[in-house]
Design an enzyme around this catalytic site. Structure first.
Site, mmCIF file in Angstrom:
data_model
loop_
_atom_site.group_PDB
_atom_site.id
_atom_site.type_symbol
_atom_site.label_atom_id
_atom_site.label_comp_id
_atom_site.label_asym_id
_atom_site.label_seq_id
_atom_site.Cartn_x
_atom_site.Cartn_y
_atom_site.Cartn_z
ATOM 1 N N HIS A 1 8.135 -2.734 1.067
ATOM 2 C CA HIS A 1 7.159 -3.809 0.909
ATOM 3 C C HIS A 1 7.657 -5.110 1.535
ATOM 4 C CE1 HIS A 1 5.443 -7.221 -1.433
ATOM 5 N NE2 HIS A 1 4.325 -6.618 -1.097
ATOM 6 N N GLU B 1 7.219 -4.956 5.195
ATOM 7 C CA GLU B 1 5.815 -5.169 5.558
ATOM 8 C C GLU B 1 5.539 -6.661 5.764
ATOM 9 O OE1 GLU B 1 1.887 -6.074 3.335
ATOM 10 O OE2 GLU B 1 2.856 -4.324 2.450
ATOM 11 N N HIS B 2 6.037 -7.497 4.858
ATOM 12 C CA HIS B 2 5.879 -8.944 5.008
ATOM 13 C C HIS B 2 6.543 -9.437 6.294
ATOM 14 C CE1 HIS B 2 4.486 -10.610 0.957
ATOM 15 N NE2 HIS B 2 4.389 -9.300 0.825
ATOM 16 N N GLU C 1 4.704 -13.041 -5.630
ATOM 17 C CA GLU C 1 3.715 -11.961 -5.667
ATOM 18 C C GLU C 1 3.991 -11.025 -6.842
ATOM 19 O OE1 GLU C 1 2.265 -8.134 -2.967
ATOM 20 O OE2 GLU C 1 3.422 -9.750 -2.025
#
Length: 434
Positions: A68, A71-72, A148
């Site tokens: 994840h 991905e950022h 997040e």
């Protein structure tokens, strides 16, 4: 309609998959990149998607959140485009872009005017091999990821409880790890870890490119060959070999969290789409929780007003056996004990007597309608092709509805009896804390 095309030295033969949609042009380049192209000329737009076979299932304990986090970082630039330029370039050309990470995959998409598709080919090929991964950008983005996690998990009662139940249900398999990662791991991810993860999994032989929209497939395939074909094949990523042992007894947890109402989650281990039981589980999920005519809605929400919301879920596209979920949020004045009892009662009904023919046909119609309506969007068409390709081949898409139509009431009853067993139950209760 394109049935076959001979490629040059960059790739092997392109063709429709046996048993698949003949309109799909499929090719595997010499570097291992899989490509699916489907022309759709109803509107002058294109959905360009790149899917990597990596998610939280590929992470080790103590190193969660890498997929994840990466991905950022994929939006933070390359030497060619410069820092944080990807989204700006797409937006300047009238497009939309985004990405997501799941347990099994990481997916990136750009929806854009058809005459800009070659720009997207260049951008995606560039960031597949030339990501900057600047340490300062990593430290900055770490705070974004932490926030997040706080928003979606730490401060969200449903997100918090579902994460706890997954960790309870999986003792050996990495599905028990949160996709976003544990907070402690996010805080210590290093640039070296991200770089290694990137080099390991972001290679053409671990990627799938799917494009649907207003283009000529042979010409676009040549562009993809020229651009992506230059990227060297990587070493085969390490396989994920963990197998979850059979569950031999009920597991239960109770958490106290700042919330307004109690929440109950129940989860049972079930097989994935490779099992002959998968279609019946899919139909069962729809009977229980799809729409206002579903059993959980009618019983718990509408008729008796015990729950503010209630539902169930079965994940067809999961790479490995996963969980069948039930959940409910109590109405004010109701207790979690009552909700759990009523959820179990609905499951017991399924085991004792078959669903009615009316319910069965309604569920099959709902599944088929949702499936067919996805054909109206080039983005959803591309996503659906990708998902079926990743679980065994895009041709499986054409057999999906036949498998659903073949489900009988006896099949639904049989799988309810087989999988919703007391000794396989994972129960999570969230009690509100002032």
């Amino acid at each position: 309609m394109i049935l076959a095309l001979v490629l040059t030295s960059v790739g092997g033969p392109a063709s429709a998959q046996p048993g698949g949609d003949a309109r799909v042009l499929a090719a595997t380049l010499d570097n291992g990149l899989r490509v699916l192209l489907l022309e759709d000329h109803r509107s002058p737009i294109v959905s360009f998607q790149v899917w990597y076979r990596v998610g939280s299932r590929n992470e080790q304990r103590g190193h969660t959140g890498l997929a994840h986090f990466l991905e950022h970082m994929m939006f933070k630039g390359t030497p060619t485009t410069g820092p944080r330029s990807f989204a700006r370039i797409v937006e300047q050309n009238g497009g939309q872009d985004n990405a997501f990470t799941s347990q099994d995959v990481t997916s990136y998409y750009v929806n854009i005017a058809a005459d800009r598709v070659e720009l997207v080919v260049d951008l995606e090929a560039d960031r597949m091999q030339n990501l900057l991964l600047d340490p300062k950008e990593i430290d900055s983005e770490r705070q974004v990821v932490i926030e997040e996690r706080r928003t979606r998990t730490e401060d969200d009662p449903n997100g918090f409880l579902s994460e706890e139940v997954e960790a309870l249900a999986f003792r050996a398999h990495p599905y028990g790890q949160p996709v976003i990662g544990w907070m402690e791991d996010i805080g210590r991810i290093t640039p070296e870890e991200l770089r290694t993860f990137y080099k390991t999994y972001y290679v053409p032989n671990n990627a799938l490119v799917v494009v649907v929209g207003d283009f000529k497939a042979p010409a676009l395939l040549e562009k993809i060959k020229t651009t992506f074909g230059k990227i060297p094949r990587g070493a085969a990523p390490p396989p994920m070999t963990a197998v979850e042992p059979a569950q031999n007894g009920e597991r239960r947890l109770v958490v106290r969290k700042q919330a307004q109402l109690p929440i109950v989650y129940l989860a049972y281990p079930v097989p994935n789409q490779k099992s002959a039981d998968a279609p019946a589980l899919d139909v069962l999920s729809t009977v229980l929780s799809s729409g206002r005519s579903s059993r959980l809605y009618r019983s718990l929400i509408y008729d008796r007003q015990l729950a503010l919301d209630a539902g169930g879920d079965y994940s067809w596209f999961s790479f490995d056996p996963n969980l069948f979920w039930f959940w409910a949020t109590a109405m004010p004045g109701q207790t979690p004990e009552t909700l759990e009892k009523e959820l179990l009662a609905e499951m017991a009904k399924l085991e004792k007597e078959p669903v009615t023919e009316v319910e069965l046909q309604r569920a099959r119609n709902q599944i088929e309608a949702a499936f067919v309506f996805q054909e109206d969007s080039v983005h959803r068409r591309a996503s659906l092709l990708a998902r079926f390709e990743l679980i065994g081949g895009y041709a499986l898409k054409d057999g999906y509805l036949q498998r659903i139509r073949a489900v009988t009431a006896a099949d639904v009853q049989r799988v309810a009896r087989a999988y919703f067993l007391e000794q396989r139950k994972n129960a999570g209760i969230l009690l509100p804390r002032p």
